[in-house]
Structure formats: C-alpha cells, structure tokens
Design an enzyme around this catalytic site. Sequence first.
Site, PDB file in Angstrom:
ATOM      1  N   HIS A  40     -29.995  58.661  63.331  1.00 45.81           N
ATOM      2  CA  HIS A  40     -29.301  58.337  64.557  1.00 45.81           C
ATOM      3  C   HIS A  40     -31.625  57.322  65.287  1.00 45.81           C
ATOM      4  O   HIS A  40     -31.381  58.054  66.270  1.00 45.81           O
ATOM      5  CB  HIS A  40     -29.316  60.003  65.721  1.00 45.81           C
ATOM      6  N   GLU A  93     -16.611  51.834  64.363  1.00 44.53           N
ATOM      7  CA  GLU A  93     -17.632  50.435  64.456  1.00 44.53           C
ATOM      8  C   GLU A  93     -16.949  49.340  64.175  1.00 44.53           C
ATOM      9  O   GLU A  93     -16.822  48.069  64.975  1.00 44.53           O
ATOM     10  CB  GLU A  93     -18.662  50.823  64.324  1.00 44.53           C
TER      11      GLU A  93
END
Lengths: 367, 343
Positions: B129, B60
């Site tokens: 998540h 990322e």
Amino acid sequence: MTDVQQLLPCSEPVRFLEPTGTLVAGGPGEEASARGYAMPEPEALVEVWRNMVLGRRFDAQATALTKQGRLAVYPSSRGQDACQVAPVLTMTGPDWLFPTYRDSMALFVRGLNPAESMAQLRGNWHSGYDPKATQTGPQTTPLATQALHAAGAAYGMVRRGTGGVALCYIGDGATSEGDFHEGMNFAAVFNAPTVFVVQNNKYAISVPLAKQTKAPSLAYKGVGYGVRSEQVDGNDPIAMLAVSRAAFEHARSGGGPFLIEAHTYRMEAHTNADDATRYRSSDEVDEWVGRDPIVRLQTWLLAEGHIEDATVEEVRAEGEEIAARIRSIMNEDAVLDPMELFEHVYAEPTPQLREQAAMVAAEEALR
Amino acid sequence: MTQTTFAQALNRALRDELTADEDVLVFGEDVGQLGGVFRITDGLTRDFGEDRCFDTPLAEAGIAGFAVGLALQGFRPVIEMQFDAFAYPAFEQIASHIAKYRNRTRGKVNLPIVIRIPYGGGIGGVEHHCDSSEGYYAHTPGLQVVTPATPGDAYSMLREAIRNPDPVVFMEPKALYWSKEDLDLPVEREPFGQAAVRREGSDVTLVTYGPQVATALKAAEVAAAEEDWDVEVVDLRTIVPFDDETVAASVRKTGRAVVLSEAQGFAGVAGEVAARISERCFHSLAAPVLRVSGLDIPYPPPMLEHSYLPGVDRILDTIARLQWDDEPDTHHLPASDREQVSA
C-alpha cells in the site's frame, strides 16, 4: 438469476456438414436446433466459400512472401478458414473487430487494404491501418489483451447507441491468460455486446490443449461469467455461420456477450519460423487436412448445384489476381523515414525526444 | 481564500471536467457509492449519475483494458488504481497498449486515458500500500508521468491530465491527501513539462517531486536557520515530460545539487535526474550531484517506515557532503580509506 441451462454449450460441437461434404442426417440435432441455430441460405454459404478460397490464396501468398524475405514473419491460419471468414461476414456496419496476430485472413476478408494490414508482418510499422477508420483494433501479440479492448469498445458502443457489436478473436492458449477472463467478466457485467471467438487450433505454439486446460470444452469457460457459450465444429463453415449469426443477434439484441469455441486445426506451423514436426505427427496433420473446411463446403455446394465448376474456376482466378496484387505491393521497396520514429510517441515530442531526433537526423545525414 | 485539501482539490477537478466534457468517465474499484477508499470521487456518482462514475469488477488489468476500448469509442476514461502496488496487474495493458497505441497506429489513434494512482508511504500503510512506483511508468515511452505536490497543482494538473490527448499516469502522493492550502478554485491549467521553483536559494538546489516537496521545504528552513545554507527547492511536477531547463538553470546558479525522492534510489527517477544534471551542468558544479532517497529494500512495515523515509536530517547530512570547504566527499569510501583521502 440466469438459468445456467441457457448458458451451457451443446454437449457436442455444433455441426451441420459432415467432413465428407454431406449434410448431417436429420440436421444439427435437437440441442442445436433448440438454440436457434438455423441453416443459412445458400447464397450466404456461397459467399463464405468464395471468401475462404480467396482468403486461403492470400494466406498461401503471405507464407510464400516470408520465404522471399518480403515479410518478416507470418503466422498462417490455413485450416482455420471457416473461423476466419464466417464471423467476419456476419459483421455489419457499426461493428468492430479485435483480431490477434493469427487473424490476417480475417483482416483480408474484412476488406482492409493489404498494403496497410500487412505492415506489421512486413516490418514497416507495428500496425499499418487506422483502427478508427477501419473499426478494427490492431493485431495484438500480447495474448488476450484485446478481449478487454473489445469489452470496453462494446460497452462504449452501447453508450453511443451505435447498435454495434465487438467481435473478438482469441486462441486456445490465450484462454489461460487473465485478460481473457477479465474480458469476459467485464463484458458480462456491463452487458456489453461482445462476441468472443476462440479458435481452438489445438496448440499454443507447441503446447497441446491437454496441458492448457482441464475444462471439458473451452466453451465452458464462459458459463462461470454468465456468458452464453457454444462449441462449434470450426471446420464446418455452415455451423460457423449459423452460430455466428445467433451470437451476433444475441449480443446485438441486448443479451450480452457470447462465447464461441471453434474446434479447428492449424495446418501450418505456428509461424514460418517454427518447426511443427517437433511436437506433432504428420498423421495428425493429415487427418485434419482431410477435414478441410473449403473442400467440405465446396463439395456440398457443387453437389447441390449452388455453384458450378466454372464458378470454382472463376474464384480461383480471382484468387490469383489478388495474390499477384499482393506480390506487387510487397515487392515494392518500403520507403521509411527514421525521423517518423519520433513523431508518434506523444502529440508533441518532449524536449528530450527532440534532442534525440536531432542526433538521429545528423546520423542519417552522414549515411 | 478557502482552506482546500489536496483531496478536495482532486474531487473538484473531476467534477469540473465531468461538467465540462460529457465524454469524461470515471471508473474503478469502489469509486461509486463509496467515493473511493480515499474519498477522491466522493459524491460523483450521486451528482453525475452511474453512467459517468461507476464501480467495476475488482480487476486492475480489466479496468485499464476496458478504458482502452472506451477511448476507442471517443470517451476520456479517468481510471483509479486503488493503491500503487495494486496497479501492477494493469501494467501490461498500460505498458503494451495504453503507452504504445499512438505510436503503433502511426499517430492515427491517441488514447486520452488518465490513470490515477495513490502512491508512496508515510501514512502507516501495510505491505503493498506504500510503493513509489513512478519509476516503472517513467521508464515507459508514451506515458506522461506527473505528480502534484500542492492542492492547487492537484486541481490544475488533474484537469490538464484529463484534457491531454495522451495517456497520463497521475501519481497522487497519499501522504498529501489531507494537506491544505488557501485556494480559490478554479485555478488555471498549465501545459505539462514545467517545473516550479518552490523556494529561491543561492547555495544549493534540492530537486524533488510529489511527497518529498514538503520535506524539502522543511529541510530548507532548517538549513537556513541552523547552517546558513540558502537552499533552492525545485518541484518537478511532471517527471515526463521532464523540464531540463528549469532544473539546469537552478543548478548552474547554485553550483550544487541534491536530488530527493521517496522511491528507492537504485535505477530510479532520482538517478535519472542526477545524470541529467551532471550532463548539463558539469562546468558549473562545485561538487558531485548527490541523491537522497528511500532505501533499496521492499517498503517496510508501518512501525519501521520512519527509517525508510528520507527526512530532514538525511537531507541536511547529504547537503553537508557537498564539499563546502573544498574537502573531497569520502562518504562512499570504506572507513579505513577515508582518513587517507582527507590527508
């Protein structure tokens, strides 16, 4: 599949010139020759030498300005002169440079206006030059983050068809940071023309390389990413130029990124605020002073008749002029407007920033 | 009018911008062949080619830092962080570079990067998540932080984000991806910084954003039917820049305010909103500004998320505390002290 042998660095750092200033007998060796590292022409080496002399004068002047309170801080690159000069002189028109905080000499050699490039060190602003106009990223202090900017810019240049290469400087300590690895991986996966130059000056502030890595050479870190890698005697300006040229050629011709580990030494402390005697001995420093890249090349150039004593004097005088010019720029009092603090956060200040600007304006009016 | 899902609206916005501006690039993890784990980039690689929408290595910080370099070359990267908590490795690139580039370069270089982040819970997701991470970004000057709550806004705000000269953290409430609206696209873009009054009311203002807008509207319906409270619902839409004007006008009208967020409450966006209301509307307030939020705990496992998520009951219970009968709110006091205060 890539042939691993093609990626591996030479078993010893590439060297053309002995610390004594004589050429290595028989050339740089079979390995280096096989990789196409060719002896540069004397004119180019004179240019490297001249820029190192001027760059070091710049560096000494900057250090002196910290003592007079004219610079907030200065991380010197004295001793790393060949690393700062040779790759930058290898750059061509479309190329971009991504420097760290220690690469002020490289910015000077690149021809940036010192009034702009020294703004960060002076404390005027976080960066004083226009990255797009100068094709030079801001000097980064978050370590290795610029490796990804270089990879992205290099890929962008491929997409734009500019033919440019991104030159990215990194320190030895920063090779432990994730962004260094992600930067090399992205550059490799996107075949982005990026030349990474790790200046292994042996210390990350105070932490020695032995506590940073178990790798036999930092250059080996490129191999795992499929990046062609090399280790160089970073205090040998001839080797630095020869390998830089090969690296740029490799990247520019579509070979993907290239990693250079330059073995060098930071002769000064980390910055003017650091006390290097707490972590390294004066014997060690003296030993490296004996491998000074400027003396080394100058000895050879004089012996070969590529320069004369008069040339040395000319360049020394040119250095003094540059130092005087920098002193006069830095001795001018900076004119700063606190209201500018609000101007560059967003294209349009938010209503909340406008409110705070009004508050600061009122405070300033009472000063 | 066509039934359009939130996810379809986002996909259409990306398509329309990829068509309108050849400098727009979409990249991230699994956004190519797969079309993203939520299918937001479905078909983009097929229709626009791998040069325009492509997969990256799984890193990322790499994605965000690569976007910086591409933006320096004049591209407009739209990057996807696969899930809220998976964006944390990119935080240094976002906070130290993307947010600061314009400022650092004295306005000479802007980075028009859009960072798309699916966020929040309510979908039975496992650990890492379901975070509500908007507060981290909203606290960082230089970033715009926006979050649509309707398919129409999903479309128009994403297009606005891509056109915007500054970086935008585009927070997509996962729980709304499958929500639908009768919609004829394209709809007009609007500048950021304008909240929307989703329901007019006269008794109390419920200020919220993103995944909680739908919950707020549900609570307003129940409040009207069961308690005779006329609840006004304000959808912030953009957290940064913040629309003080619309929020304050609403609270001055109703005299009462509750701020609702799915994110944990402590030191969060809801607290900031509550403070802003108190600072601006003190003389119009009949009761203290209250917050309804997620709990100050790590986001719970799927089988317990119903306890975490602010629901209609928690909202109505909070509205009930707004001193309707000039009774002081004793909710925060120890039980032994409550009777004393009431007496």
